[in-house]
Design a protein around this motif. Structure first.
Motif: not given
Length: 161
Positions: A38-42, A94-100
């Protein structure tokens, strides 16, 4: 071929107890064949490195990254470096994670590296999926499964064919 006889028997037993309605469900019943997340991983430190290692295992040694760089820090809401070395070449994004939610750029980088070095196969996306569900197949295996209508696949990111 990556399973022992005992593991194959266990998979068969488990699959016999289910109602299988698609080839994808059959593939997902084979231990260690399909990678799903699940891409809403953590929001844990080291999670991109861990997911990269899990994809390497799912590739059954077709994708073997080394020197994985995962600078994600959940306490910092900023861009971070992610990358690895594959076939002696460094790959970085270069990545950016939004929330989880995992940044899908990590998977795109992996597919790009595989496309550059692996002429025999790649990860194919299986659907339906609420996240990232992929199986590593050679192009020959994919064609055979597709012809037998045992796989439903949707291309994600980089296409090798």
């Amino acid at each position: 071929s990556h399973l022992s006889k005992q593991e194959i028997d266990s998979c068969r037993e488990e699959l016999d107890s289910k109602v299988i309605t698609s080839g994808n469900e059959l593939l997902q019943g084979v231990k260690g064949l399909v990678f799903s997340i699940d891409l809403e991983y953590g929001v844990d430190k080291g999670q991109y490195a861990e997911v990269t290692r899990q994809l390497a295992v799912a590739s059954r040694n077709a994708f073997i990254p080394t020197d994985i760089v995962d600078q994600y820090d959940p306490d910092k809401k900023s861009y971070f470096q992610y990358g690895f070395t594959y076939h002696s070449k460094k790959y970085s994004a270069r990545l950016q994670q939004v929330d989880d939610w995992l940044d899908p750029g990590f998977y795109e980088l992996i597919q790009s590296a595989i496309k550059e070095h692996d002429r025999d196969g790649k990860f194919f996306a299986l659907w339906p999926s609420d996240g990232l569900t992929v199986v590593y197949l050679t192009f020959k295996q994919f064609a055979q499964l597709k012809q037998a209508r045992l796989i439903e696949s949707e291309e994600l990111g980089i296409d090798n064919q």
